[in-house]
Motif scaffolding. Structure first.
Motif, PDB file in Angstrom:
ATOM      1  N   UNK A  85     -10.874  85.281 -83.731  1.00 48.69           N
ATOM      2  CA  UNK A  85     -11.182  83.851 -83.692  1.00 48.69           C
ATOM      3  C   UNK A  85     -10.126  83.121 -82.875  1.00 48.69           C
ATOM      4  N   UNK A  86     -10.565  82.389 -81.846  1.00 51.50           N
ATOM      5  CA  UNK A  86      -9.624  81.703 -80.964  1.00 51.50           C
ATOM      6  C   UNK A  86      -9.167  80.353 -81.497  1.00 51.50           C
ATOM      7  N   UNK A  87     -10.031  79.668 -82.247  1.00 45.18           N
ATOM      8  CA  UNK A  87      -9.747  78.284 -82.617  1.00 45.18           C
ATOM      9  C   UNK A  87      -9.165  78.164 -84.024  1.00 45.18           C
TER      10      UNK A  87
ATOM     11  N   UNK B 261       4.717  78.090 -69.384  1.00 45.09           N
ATOM     12  CA  UNK B 261       5.628  76.944 -69.532  1.00 45.09           C
ATOM     13  C   UNK B 261       5.192  75.754 -68.680  1.00 45.09           C
ATOM     14  N   UNK B 262       3.907  75.426 -68.738  1.00 44.10           N
ATOM     15  CA  UNK B 262       3.374  74.308 -67.972  1.00 44.10           C
ATOM     16  C   UNK B 262       3.066  73.135 -68.912  1.00 44.10           C
ATOM     17  N   UNK B 263       3.806  72.018 -68.833  1.00 42.94           N
ATOM     18  CA  UNK B 263       3.476  70.844 -69.647  1.00 42.94           C
ATOM     19  C   UNK B 263       2.035  70.422 -69.415  1.00 42.94           C
ATOM     20  N   UNK B 264       1.361  70.023 -70.502  1.00 48.97           N
ATOM     21  CA  UNK B 264      -0.086  69.815 -70.414  1.00 48.97           C
ATOM     22  C   UNK B 264      -0.531  68.510 -71.057  1.00 48.97           C
ATOM     23  N   UNK B 265      -1.481  67.855 -70.406  1.00 50.48           N
ATOM     24  CA  UNK B 265      -2.193  66.727 -70.988  1.00 50.48           C
ATOM     25  C   UNK B 265      -3.569  67.251 -71.377  1.00 50.48           C
ATOM     26  N   UNK B 266      -3.840  67.287 -72.669  1.00 51.84           N
ATOM     27  CA  UNK B 266      -5.082  67.873 -73.170  1.00 51.84           C
ATOM     28  C   UNK B 266      -6.090  66.771 -73.505  1.00 51.84           C
ATOM     29  N   UNK B 267      -7.303  66.939 -72.988  1.00 48.65           N
ATOM     30  CA  UNK B 267      -8.404  66.010 -73.251  1.00 48.65           C
ATOM     31  C   UNK B 267      -9.515  66.832 -73.896  1.00 48.65           C
ATOM     32  N   UNK B 268      -9.473  67.001 -75.228  1.00 48.47           N
ATOM     33  CA  UNK B 268     -10.412  67.919 -75.879  1.00 48.47           C
ATOM     34  C   UNK B 268     -11.848  67.405 -75.880  1.00 48.47           C
ATOM     35  N   UNK B 269     -12.776  68.341 -75.955  1.00 46.70           N
ATOM     36  CA  UNK B 269     -14.175  67.979 -76.168  1.00 46.70           C
ATOM     37  C   UNK B 269     -14.288  67.172 -77.448  1.00 46.70           C
ATOM     38  N   UNK B 270     -15.078  66.103 -77.415  1.00 39.32           N
ATOM     39  CA  UNK B 270     -15.231  65.246 -78.591  1.00 39.32           C
ATOM     40  C   UNK B 270     -16.259  65.765 -79.568  1.00 39.32           C
TER      41      UNK B 270
ATOM     42  N   UNK C   5     -19.108  68.905 -79.551  1.00 42.55           N
ATOM     43  CA  UNK C   5     -18.611  70.137 -80.167  1.00 42.55           C
ATOM     44  C   UNK C   5     -18.410  69.920 -81.658  1.00 42.55           C
ATOM     45  N   UNK C   6     -17.971  70.972 -82.332  1.00 41.13           N
ATOM     46  CA  UNK C   6     -17.693  70.878 -83.769  1.00 41.13           C
ATOM     47  C   UNK C   6     -16.272  70.391 -84.046  1.00 41.13           C
ATOM     48  N   UNK C   7     -15.522  70.073 -82.981  1.00 41.42           N
ATOM     49  CA  UNK C   7     -14.176  69.541 -83.155  1.00 41.42           C
ATOM     50  C   UNK C   7     -13.075  70.566 -83.048  1.00 41.42           C
ATOM     51  N   UNK C   8     -13.398  71.786 -82.630  1.00 46.49           N
ATOM     52  CA  UNK C   8     -12.384  72.837 -82.563  1.00 46.49           C
ATOM     53  C   UNK C   8     -11.297  72.519 -81.536  1.00 46.49           C
ATOM     54  N   UNK C   9     -11.692  71.945 -80.388  1.00 44.86           N
ATOM     55  CA  UNK C   9     -10.676  71.623 -79.382  1.00 44.86           C
ATOM     56  C   UNK C   9      -9.770  70.483 -79.835  1.00 44.86           C
ATOM     57  N   UNK C  10     -10.306  69.581 -80.620  1.00 45.10           N
ATOM     58  CA  UNK C  10      -9.476  68.490 -81.146  1.00 45.10           C
ATOM     59  C   UNK C  10      -8.355  69.050 -82.013  1.00 45.10           C
ATOM     60  N   UNK C  11      -8.696  70.028 -82.846  1.00 42.47           N
ATOM     61  CA  UNK C  11      -7.686  70.676 -83.704  1.00 42.47           C
ATOM     62  C   UNK C  11      -6.685  71.465 -82.869  1.00 42.47           C
ATOM     63  N   UNK C  12      -7.176  72.226 -81.884  1.00 43.18           N
ATOM     64  CA  UNK C  12      -6.270  72.985 -81.005  1.00 43.18           C
ATOM     65  C   UNK C  12      -5.253  72.052 -80.340  1.00 43.18           C
TER      66      UNK C  12
END
Length: 357
Positions: free
Chosen positions: A122-124, A272-281, A285-292
């Motif tokens: 499981x990835x998420x 080691x790349x600083x990241x700005x994450x814009x998760x799927x809403x 989705x079921x919200x898995x990217x928001x939690x990640x």
């Protein structure tokens, strides 16, 4: 030893299998792949591993809501179980390794019927519906995030962390600059919207292009059919998708704007790349990217901008936060626990396959 890999529906349900297969082949382990008849997994496996036997089975979509289509899909899943049963009975793999997606449910059920051990990855943070169902029939359940352990029976779950492909470390800066024609003395921003791209992220980048180009050179992976040549100009390179070029593009990248799929963000972390994450809403989705994304922000690896808050103004402000905290983020990533390589994960699969035999 023979392993049956399964997983599909999105590239995230395929990419770790694609990292494990070469490791298995090196050890003379026979590999087969069971996926859907027309999904993204079929194209990727057949293209990357033409010598691996691919078996397409019937697959229904699993929904969390009532729909008349659910009745049709029950029949599709039942047919999928029969399809998978025939494949597994003929091929007789020692173990099934499942990466998730609707197509895996019939495979896992058929494996249980035949007494073939299944391991799920499981990835998420929170398990997807297919993996929740598959968990009932599996021998082991590997998690990417430690927080996921609370959703899984203790006797079945092992925390293994993110699995990162070896090839992402092979990038060459000289090739990256040659591919893009960029200046080595100016920062590079890499923008990726996931396997299908993101219209909203693409629009926000293009609306801010003149401002962004003051500070960055931009590699924009737009997604299939979403490039727009009217925006072409020095310092702005568009790709609909990338494959073998990606390690070289990573090598010249300073900051990343991306969705928050688990496989991708662990690659950013390991590089080691600083990241700005814009998760799927939640509307997509079921919200898995928001939690990640939340967990990565809490650990100091990047910042999060929810898609509902994405505007020209908020994008620029969020990138300023990244730049102001760049060194602290890199320091946090340097001291992170990076988890298993594909070779280490394969060895764990083989060890767990032997337990109880």
């Amino acid at each position: 030893m023979k392993i049956a890999f399964t997983g599909g529906g999105t590239i995230g349900h395929v990419v770790i299998n694609m990292a494990l297969i070469p490791e298995a082949v090196k050890q003379n382990i026979e590999c087969i792949y069971i996926g859907s008849k027309t999904g993204i997994e079929k194209e990727n496996i057949k293209t990357q591993f033409p010598d691996i036997k691919y078996f397409g089975i019937s697959s229904g979509k699993l929904r969390r809501y009532f729909s008349v289509e659910n009745l049709k899909d029950v029949i599709k899943v039942q047919k999928g179980v029969a399809d998978a049963y025939r494949v597994l009975r003929k091929e007789r793999p020692d173990i099934v390794f499942s990466k998730g997606g609707f197509v895996t449910v019939p495979v896992i059920i058929a494996a249980k019927m035949l007494g073939i051990k299944t391991i799920i990855h499981e990835s998420d943070v929170t398990p997807g519906l297919a993996n929740k169902i598959g968990l009932k029939f599996a021998a082991k359940f590997y998690t990417t995030f430690e927080e996921t352990l609370k959703y899984v029976p203790a006797g079945k779950a092992d925390f293994v962390g993110g699995i990162v492909r070896d090839d992402i470390f092979t990038g060459d800066k000289a090739q990256g600059y040659q591919l893009t024609g960029f200046n080595q003395n100016k920062k590079v921003l890499l923008v990726m919207g996931g396997s299908l791209g993101s219209k909203n992220i693409n629009t926000a980048i293009r609306e801010n292009l003149s401002s962004l180009l003051n500070d960055y050179q931009i590699i924009h992976i737009t997604g299939q059919g979403q490039s727009d040549e009217s925006f072409s100009q020095p310092g702005y390179m568009q790709y609909m998708f990338v494959k073998e070029e990606l390690p070289h593009l990573y090598a010249i990248t300073d900051t990343i704007v991306s969705r928050a799929g688990s496989n991708a963000i662990f690659e950013f972390l390991s590089l080691r790349k600083p990241m700005l994450l814009i998760p799927l809403g939640l509307d997509q989705s079921r919200g898995d990217q928001i939690e990640n994304a939340r967990l990565f922000e809490e650990q100091g690896y990047g910042s999060v901008l929810q898609e509902t808050d994405l505007t020209s103004t908020t994008l620029i402000a969020a990138l300023e936060v990244i730049e102001n905290n760049r060194l602290a983020m890199i320091n946090k990533m340097t001291h992170s626990r990076l988890s298993y390589t594909p070779a280490q994960l394969l060895q764990k699969i083989l060890d767990d396959a032997k337990q109880g035999d």
